[in-house]
Design an enzyme around this catalytic site. Structure first.
Site, mmCIF file in Angstrom:
data_model
loop_
_atom_site.group_PDB
_atom_site.id
_atom_site.type_symbol
_atom_site.label_atom_id
_atom_site.label_comp_id
_atom_site.label_asym_id
_atom_site.label_seq_id
_atom_site.Cartn_x
_atom_site.Cartn_y
_atom_site.Cartn_z
ATOM 1 C CB ILE A 46 5.520 -7.712 -3.846
ATOM 2 C CG1 ILE A 46 4.110 -8.003 -3.105
ATOM 3 C CG2 ILE A 46 5.875 -8.587 -5.110
ATOM 4 C CD1 ILE A 46 3.454 -7.057 -2.678
ATOM 5 C CE1 TYR A 48 -7.009 2.876 -8.916
ATOM 6 C CE2 TYR A 48 -6.403 1.129 -10.539
ATOM 7 C CZ TYR A 48 -6.963 2.260 -10.181
ATOM 8 O OH TYR A 48 -8.178 2.614 -11.245
ATOM 9 C CG ASP A 56 9.374 -3.804 11.423
ATOM 10 O OD1 ASP A 56 10.585 -3.767 11.384
ATOM 11 O OD2 ASP A 56 8.550 -4.855 11.461
ATOM 12 N NE ARG A 110 14.951 -5.200 -3.515
ATOM 13 C CZ ARG A 110 14.875 -6.173 -4.328
ATOM 14 N NH1 ARG A 110 15.699 -6.267 -5.414
ATOM 15 N NH2 ARG A 110 14.174 -7.476 -4.067
#
Lengths: 301, 301, 301, 301
Positions: B111, B121, B212, B223
């Site tokens: 995030i 969720y 995008d 990552r």
């Protein structure tokens, strides 16, 4: 959160040494600088730095509107005008940086506000402290029966005690196991980035969080709202008080136009106009759904 | 993650009904749509939607450069030129939306990439499932001795077993207590927004994540890197393969210029030039710190 | 803007070849794809691509709220609920890409909306066309006497003619000189990046502009508003009609809650409540400034 | 830009009155505060405010890395480590606000950097001054023959004179007509928001521009680059000097790793390794395109 003597000494030292600057200075904010304001059981908020004051908002607006703004008689009137007309860019000219200590489940809500700069304590890199949020008894509430994401009555008696015991014991046990897995006494010691996964969401983390005043107001409007979860609201309400000391005119306008105001849909405007004309309006004749009507009546009776 | 029969039926249904569109269609991506690719022990990635393909990048670049781009002979050359010169806006013209199921501690790293749209969720609103990430034995590693945020050797024997037992037992116990606190059998039932704080960071959450192509590449570069934590890298590497099927020319350029490339400082450029001229350069004569020199030697020997 | 035969052939070709996709398809938007909608005298808007539809908003919200959302009976109710409660993330799950041809002074207002992706025609790289915005006589208005940034009465007679003549002649002359400076006939030819500085703000530029539905609504609320400058409003109003065809439920909610709604300050709420209780409220007793009161009366009489 | 006596008096006044603050103070930046640094023929840059200094970067990094960072011996080493490893968030903890006066065609390039806060002088609201950028003779260059978006040789003789005459005359004439259209002497006076469209892109505008240090470095890397258009580079180079005075350690790292560094593709790394091993590498055997090879040779010979 009990500050360590070293931390308190550091704060005292920083506060003891004012230095001259040519920048805008907000006296009300200078008083907050570095001071640890406690939040929840182990949390805190400290102002680390700020840029600008009410005058900086006015100054930026006058760059935009040029000679035209001279007509507006004073700073308060101009700031209220900007807020009323959603002219957000002058408010973006002020910036603030907080040090926040907060439970992970609060941090997870908070981080969803994307227009901020964040440096969070890394549990890949370092070891977290044994500090967990345990709600005070008066905040230990049952699930709301009417609102899927809200709280109902406060828990009492044996149920309350059982919940507190579970939260406390699970926190301590998970931390014991975290420490045990990390330990290198007679073993290799699990990588920190893995061991941390055993820690529950009520453990405290901390970060530096920096944002501009426009985005701060947006955060405060959502998180100081009665529908926000109590734990993040506790932080937001404290930040409201700090902001009121920093930019009193802008904060007063925010309070009037955002926190204390309300939005009406086209149907809501029409319903109110009919009422003002003496007509009795019902949900059926309003064109609103049951949910909308309930919220409308919540404000207008 | 074993899909429920209902979920599989829904996916099969969506995949059985192509509809005509006038938009750009990427055949390689159509094959991925809705398909649940497993990651870790209970995680998944699914492509929910996408916009654009390699041609959309070229088309946007040609709008910018007008007639001038006609000189560039083909799409591949133009895409490589854009990537090489950090012209990021044409890559922003492609968009992708994933459904991701992932452990909370991975979600917390993920995030931090702010330029994406997310619907997660909500554990305030709904109850989380009993699903926890437990590392496979080969990923259960000790803390690195040289890198504060890395892993060293794989744990073995009794220590490994003990760690796995602790993670499994604490997960199950915390979930039992979560359920117990929520339950309304003979009690009021703790609010969901509070009960969730007992759950550890290896529980699975899920979200829709949309970004995008430029920002996706930025995410993948960080990552899918060898220094990223294994658990988020597992997601990133799968996303690399999906992206290669979606925009093969752009992905190939990304692989050459970003994933497989390297950055040199002014000192690094100078050191290499001296080497090319036959000189022997040492850390001392390079002007680099020990850490920089170690990294420099890591690439250049 | 008269399309060249080549451009029209390209559009016809793209529209003639539907291809199968497994993605969500919005029928109402497929009809707009690639079609050049004229705006102002030489401008246009074309939909180049889109992602998602009303169902995609609902789907994303159901990921967030989990089983809890099943209580909401239908898509329309859920979408209206999201809009009413400022739950913006589900709307961010839809994306749209426009090709826009627009005067530079409109582009300068438009670009201030930062949360979008843009590829603009580069006048450093290529040569601009001889196309200028000249207002139609009915849009040639005098400076407003009450609003510093607004228009008053339409100009008439000799003054109108003189303004139109000046705009036309200056446009043509500046373009002649632009061409003359660029020309290499018997001279070196000034660099394009310099020559363009001679061109006035009514020359047309073009770009690809891509944004998500939440940010599109924000743009439309500000730019389809009666206080927006007519020239950008002409684009915004056309985009409103296209958006209504794309996501009819979301657009209807936007129209009710944003375009047709109004915001009340705390003082405004109080004034209305006193009126509903039969009291006569004046500016003096309302606590509002003259400007606020004028705006309040503008809505409520 | 000759400052008016009033403006100079205001600056002198602000600079004459230091006030005490508890915040971080950057001595090097205090010397720049409010001072008008001239750029181009009528432009300027002034530092209006700043937040943080080199220590603020270090402090934020230490929050993230916790006790672990104690291993790094000093601030310079830590800042260089952060820059080398693209750890951008600590640099985001510093903020700066500039007042910039610049030609519109420069403003149009500048505004494409979206992660900044901007308040621009509004020509809808107020009347622009008669100030236009006219290049100095040594910056009046021909179109580059090899680079579509670059400059070649400086224009000389009659052609140079003709260009300067055209730019000057068109600027003056368009401003005369702008004034004439606005005038209310015997006429209604065209709305400002319309009249401004007659003004060419070399007219000066001004704005307040505020950004964080990470994004400032990104801006400077692109705009202080040799490929940037001279006119925006003039601003960027001045901002480089100011930034070096503000955060000397961070700026030195930026200079070494970004401005003075270079990026190599996987193919580029391989080609250099082969060269280091004594092999002769040609474009054909490198796997690079002609353009890539030309750029590679530009750096490596």
């Amino acid at each position: 959160m009990p500050l360590t003597p070293e931390q308190q000494a550091e704060i005292d030292d920083a506060r003891a040494n004012p230095r001259p600057t040519l920048r805008a200075v907000a006296e009300g904010m200078e008083r907050h600088l570095y001071v640890a304001h406690p939040v929840l059981d182990h949390g805190l908020i400290r102002v680390i730095d700020y840029m600008g004051d009410d005058s900086a908002i006015v100054q930026a607006a006058r760059v935009s509107y040029g000679r035209g703004t001279k007509a507006v008689s004073n700073d308060e009137g101009l700031i209220r005008y900007l807020m009323r007309h959603w002219h957000s860019t002058p408010f973006e000219m002020c910036e603030v940086k907080f040090h926040v200590k907060l439970p992970v489940f609060v941090a997870r809500q908070w981080i969803r506000h994307r227009t901020a700069n964040v440096n969070e304590y890394s549990a890949r890199y370092s070891i977290l402290d044994r500090e967990f949020y345990i709600p005070a008894p008066e905040h230990l509430a049952a699930q709301s029966k009417v609102n899927n994401q809200g709280r109902g009555e406060v828990l009492a008696g044996a149920e309350a005690q059982r919940v507190l015991d579970l939260l406390r014991e699970d926190s301590m046990r998970s931390y014991d196991h975290y420490e045990g897995m990390l330990s290198q006494d007679g073993q290799q010691g699990l990588a920190r980035e893995l061991a941390r996964m055993n820690l529950p969401a009520n453990i405290y983390t901390q970060w530096y969080w920096k944002t501009d005043l426009h985005n701060l107001f947006h955060f405060l409007r959502l998180r100081a709202d009665a529908h926000a979860q109590y734990e993040i609201r506790a932080y937001a309400e404290l930040m409201c008080r700090i902001t009121a000391d920093w930019v009193p005119l802008a904060y007063a306008a925010f309070e009037d136009y955002r926190l204390g105001g309300t939005a009406l849909s086209a149907r809501g405007v029409e319903a109110l106009k009919r009422r003002l004309a003496g007509e009795t309006v019902t949900q059926e004749t309003s064109g609103m759904s049951k949910g909308e009507w309930r919220e409308f009546e919540g404000v207008w009776g």
